[in-house]
Enzyme design. Structure first.
Site, PDB file in Angstrom:
ATOM      1  N   LYS A 219      34.092  38.120  52.761  1.00  0.00           N
ATOM      2  CA  LYS A 219      34.592  39.616  53.348  1.00  0.00           C
ATOM      3  C   LYS A 219      33.585  39.806  53.967  1.00  0.00           C
ATOM      4  O   LYS A 219      34.263  41.259  54.602  1.00  0.00           O
ATOM      5  CB  LYS A 219      33.604  40.444  51.609  1.00  0.00           C
ATOM      6  CG  LYS A 219      34.027  40.335  50.348  1.00  0.00           C
ATOM      7  CD  LYS A 219      35.680  41.378  50.580  1.00  0.00           C
ATOM      8  CE  LYS A 219      35.868  41.901  48.897  1.00  0.00           C
ATOM      9  NZ  LYS A 219      37.400  42.177  48.907  1.00  0.00           N
TER      10      LYS A 219
ATOM     11  N   ARG B 115      43.544  46.748  37.801  1.00  0.00           N
ATOM     12  CA  ARG B 115      42.750  46.969  36.827  1.00  0.00           C
ATOM     13  C   ARG B 115      41.920  47.310  37.302  1.00  0.00           C
ATOM     14  O   ARG B 115      41.730  47.625  38.395  1.00  0.00           O
ATOM     15  CB  ARG B 115      41.986  45.339  35.507  1.00  0.00           C
ATOM     16  CG  ARG B 115      42.215  44.993  36.674  1.00  0.00           C
ATOM     17  CD  ARG B 115      41.968  43.780  35.401  1.00  0.00           C
ATOM     18  NE  ARG B 115      41.285  42.341  35.981  1.00  0.00           N
ATOM     19  CZ  ARG B 115      40.468  41.363  35.800  1.00  0.00           C
ATOM     20  NH1 ARG B 115      40.100  41.889  34.698  1.00  0.00           N
ATOM     21  NH2 ARG B 115      40.170  40.323  36.408  1.00  0.00           N
TER      22      ARG B 115
ATOM     23  N   ASN C 106      43.577  45.183  47.817  1.00  0.00           N
ATOM     24  CA  ASN C 106      42.277  45.626  47.056  1.00  0.00           C
ATOM     25  C   ASN C 106      41.816  44.756  47.161  1.00  0.00           C
ATOM     26  O   ASN C 106      40.458  44.095  45.887  1.00  0.00           O
ATOM     27  CB  ASN C 106      42.423  46.485  45.990  1.00  0.00           C
ATOM     28  CG  ASN C 106      41.926  46.530  45.279  1.00  0.00           C
ATOM     29  OD1 ASN C 106      40.289  47.520  45.674  1.00  0.00           O
ATOM     30  ND2 ASN C 106      41.838  47.047  43.666  1.00  0.00           N
TER      31      ASN C 106
ATOM     32  N   ASP D 206      49.883  42.970  41.987  1.00  0.00           N
ATOM     33  CA  ASP D 206      49.056  42.021  40.716  1.00  0.00           C
ATOM     34  C   ASP D 206      49.623  40.671  40.171  1.00  0.00           C
ATOM     35  O   ASP D 206      50.754  40.908  40.092  1.00  0.00           O
ATOM     36  CB  ASP D 206      48.375  42.837  40.087  1.00  0.00           C
ATOM     37  CG  ASP D 206      46.649  42.230  39.607  1.00  0.00           C
ATOM     38  OD1 ASP D 206      46.805  41.094  39.520  1.00  0.00           O
ATOM     39  OD2 ASP D 206      45.555  43.249  39.563  1.00  0.00           O
TER      40      ASP D 206
ATOM     41  N   TYR E  21      31.997  34.453  48.791  1.00  0.00           N
ATOM     42  CA  TYR E  21      31.931  36.211  48.353  1.00  0.00           C
ATOM     43  C   TYR E  21      31.776  36.824  49.514  1.00  0.00           C
ATOM     44  O   TYR E  21      32.495  37.223  50.666  1.00  0.00           O
ATOM     45  CB  TYR E  21      31.517  37.073  46.876  1.00  0.00           C
ATOM     46  CG  TYR E  21      31.962  38.059  47.145  1.00  0.00           C
ATOM     47  CD1 TYR E  21      33.231  38.720  46.729  1.00  0.00           C
ATOM     48  CD2 TYR E  21      31.102  39.333  47.409  1.00  0.00           C
ATOM     49  CE1 TYR E  21      33.114  40.656  46.611  1.00  0.00           C
ATOM     50  CE2 TYR E  21      31.385  40.526  47.189  1.00  0.00           C
ATOM     51  CZ  TYR E  21      32.633  41.023  46.731  1.00  0.00           C
ATOM     52  OH  TYR E  21      32.735  42.553  47.202  1.00  0.00           O
TER      53      TYR E  21
ATOM     54  N   ASP F 227      51.377  37.475  43.548  1.00  0.00           N
ATOM     55  CA  ASP F 227      49.767  36.239  44.230  1.00  0.00           C
ATOM     56  C   ASP F 227      49.678  36.164  46.024  1.00  0.00           C
ATOM     57  O   ASP F 227      50.379  35.934  46.393  1.00  0.00           O
ATOM     58  CB  ASP F 227      50.200  35.242  43.705  1.00  0.00           C
ATOM     59  CG  ASP F 227      49.083  34.175  44.362  1.00  0.00           C
ATOM     60  OD1 ASP F 227      48.305  34.546  44.909  1.00  0.00           O
ATOM     61  OD2 ASP F 227      49.132  32.977  43.856  1.00  0.00           O
ATOM     62  N   VAL F 228      48.348  37.251  46.248  1.00  0.00           N
ATOM     63  CA  VAL F 228      47.862  37.079  47.576  1.00  0.00           C
ATOM     64  C   VAL F 228      48.487  36.069  48.521  1.00  0.00           C
ATOM     65  O   VAL F 228      48.126  36.259  50.023  1.00  0.00           O
ATOM     66  CB  VAL F 228      46.808  38.514  47.465  1.00  0.00           C
ATOM     67  CG1 VAL F 228      47.427  39.923  46.606  1.00  0.00           C
ATOM     68  CG2 VAL F 228      45.726  37.956  47.254  1.00  0.00           C
TER      69      VAL F 228
ATOM     70  N   THR G 265      32.594  42.161  38.162  1.00  0.00           N
ATOM     71  CA  THR G 265      31.098  42.098  37.810  1.00  0.00           C
ATOM     72  C   THR G 265      30.625  42.562  36.860  1.00  0.00           C
ATOM     73  O   THR G 265      29.347  42.787  36.558  1.00  0.00           O
ATOM     74  CB  THR G 265      30.820  42.679  39.147  1.00  0.00           C
ATOM     75  OG1 THR G 265      31.383  44.517  38.876  1.00  0.00           O
ATOM     76  CG2 THR G 265      30.725  42.841  40.689  1.00  0.00           C
TER      77      THR G 265
ATOM     78  N   THR H 256      33.037  46.406  37.604  1.00  0.00           N
ATOM     79  CA  THR H 256      34.711  46.438  37.701  1.00  0.00           C
ATOM     80  C   THR H 256      34.281  45.164  36.352  1.00  0.00           C
ATOM     81  O   THR H 256      33.224  44.627  35.964  1.00  0.00           O
ATOM     82  CB  THR H 256      35.615  45.640  38.613  1.00  0.00           C
ATOM     83  OG1 THR H 256      34.806  44.229  38.993  1.00  0.00           O
ATOM     84  CG2 THR H 256      35.220  46.798  40.066  1.00  0.00           C
TER      85      THR H 256
END
Length: 485
Positions: free
Chosen positions: A394, A253, A326, A274, A390, A299-300, A428, A425
């Site tokens: 990042k 998504r 991503n 995903d 966050y 699951d990353v 957010t 998104t």
């Protein structure tokens, strides 16, 4: 349009041509002008490239401009497009009537010559009996566009307008009788993106659509601008990823799904990974368009799951050319309210997930491989709009990007990062529903607008593609100048 019996005529003023003759002309690759609900419309057999080329010539438009497909019955939606149960219910309830739906197309049913090569198709239904008879004669659907040559002018294209503007360029012009009240024209809904979007207000009110298509957003004031931006994408119109195998994490998504769509359109074999099983529907949608896509549950934060997914990708195609890290976790907690759980999760997903991906992908990538990490402008510049965890996680992606770029350069693998500003998104959404916050996001940016998903897509595709094959170890701010302040 009035429901009187038609008296079709050839544009040259010769003998009248009946509906049967008009169907025969269409089957032979000619173009006929016929009445629809609110316009006179040029129609052609969608199976005939020469016929649709004649529409473009009569319209004096480039073939990059897609035509619309008119259908005779809602049951034909599944034939030409990839549809959901909600779309089927919408069509069943409102058909026939003033409605146009923009949907992912089935490439095997709707040729590139109809939709200008786009992976979408605009489908309209109409009540006019003349048009319905022609559609039936063509097997239920036709390629079409309104009969005004320039594409501009009044809302109602009359019989005389059609004769004057394109009468000398088509095989027949069919008279549908005196025009009735044109009303508001068709309501147009775009169902190809993350959210359903109202493109144009029309005869069908939004209040009738919203219960059937939850989450629909009125973008009528901005849709054309968004569409132009999407169509300007280098990756969309000039594919640079032909034959390359790409893995996109967080691809079910949001921006991940748009990255997957554009990569597939650009010629890549796309693997979507995903935790959300909804990514399977996206892969099915892309496959239905004649593109190449496959979905993987991932699951990353799980290094073992990464190894399995990368093996599956490599086994499917024999290679992995591009990884786009991503997947992300967003939180907006301040320093005092930040929980240990949020802190740990942000680092495990945003930084650790990318690390796991880089290590797993590098084991199977060869020379020419490219890894793109989606970081954030707030990993460079601080803001109280986003959370401490966050920003930290990042920001940590950037030295990881540089370190990996240096260490993998000897293997011919490039590693870069994209640092977008705040984008709307599913993660957010809360920030953008507050008008004051939304206005602040825009006012903080020197270019005066929030980042578009297409700004991010183009930057990521540039770094992923061979056109940037001498660029590695960089972080590209896609922020409208925010980090320059």
């Amino acid at each position: 349009m009035a429901q009187t019996p038609p008296s079709p005529a050839t544009p040259g003023g010769g003998a009248a041509a009946g509906l049967r003759e008009a169907v025969d002309l269409l089957r032979r690759g000619q173009v006929v002008v016929a009445p629809s609900d609110t316009h006179y419309t040029m129609i052609a057999d969608p199976a005939n490239p020469e016929a649709t080329a004649r529409i473009y010539a009569a319209k004096e438009r480039d073939a990059d401009f897609p035509l619309t497909v008119f259908l005779d019955a809602p049951e034909l939606l599944d034939t030409v497009a990839v549809v959901t149960d909600e779309v089927r219910a919408l069509a069943k309830k409102l058909w026939p009537g003033y409605l146009t739906l923009i949907l992912p197309k089935r490439a095997e049913a709707v040729g590139a010559h109809v939709t200008a090569g786009l992976p979408t198709v605009a489908v309209a239904c109409h009540r006019n009996p003349v048009l319905r008879t022609l559609l039936t004669g063509l097997g239920g659907y036709a390629a079409c566009t309104s009969a005004n040559r320039s594409g501009q002018g009044g809302d109602l294209i009359t019989l005389e307008d059609a004769r004057k503007q394109v009468g000398d360029r088509v095989a027949a012009v069919l008279d549908g009788g005196e025009p009735a009240d044109a009303g508001l024209g068709n309501t147009i809904v775009d169902l190809t993106g993350e959210r359903p979007v109202l493109v144009r207000h029309g005869e069908v009110p939004l209040a009738d659509i919203a219960p059937l298509i939850p989450g629909i957003e009125d973008r009528t004031a901005h849709y054309k601008e968004d569409l132009k931006r999407r169509q300007r994408s280098t990756a969309t119109w000039r594919p640079t990823m032909e034959g390359r195998t790409v893995l996109v994490t967080g691809g079910a998504r949001g921006r991940g799904s748009e990255l997957a769509r554009v990569l597939a359109l650009a010629g890549a074999r796309v693997h979507i990974a995903d935790r959300d099983p909804g990514g399977a529907a996206l892969a099915e949608e892309l496959t239905g368009q004649g593109l190449t896509a496959r979905f993987h549950i991932l699951d990353v934060t799980d290094a073992h799951a990464w190894a399995t997914t990368v093996r599956e990708v490599a086994a499917d195609t024999g290679r992995l050319d591009v990884l786009i890290n991503n997947a992300g976790y967003f939180e907006a907690e301040n320093l005092r309210d930040l929980t240990e759980e949020s802190w740990s999760l942000a680092l495990r997903v945003n930084t650790g997930g990318a690390f796991n991906g880089i290590r797993a992908a590098a084991a199977v990538m060869g020379p020419g491989g490219s890894i793109v990490n989606i970081s954030s402008a707030f990993g460079i510049s601080a803001s109280d709009l986003v959370g401490v965890a966050y920003q930290t996680s990042k920001g940590a992606l950037l030295p990881l990007t540089r370190a990996a770029a240096v260490r993998l350069a000897g293997d011919g693998i490039r590693v870069n990062a994209v640092c977008p500003g705040l984008i709307r998104t599913p993660m957010t959404e809360g920030l953008f529903t507050d008008p004051l916050t939304r206005d602040r996001v825009r006012s903080d940016v020197p270019l005066g607008r929030e980042v578009s998903i297409w700004d991010i897509v183009d930057a990521a595709l540039f770094l992923a593609s061979p056109v940037s094959d001498y660029i590695t170890g960089v972080a590209v701010p896609v922020d409208g100048g925010l980090c320059a302040c």
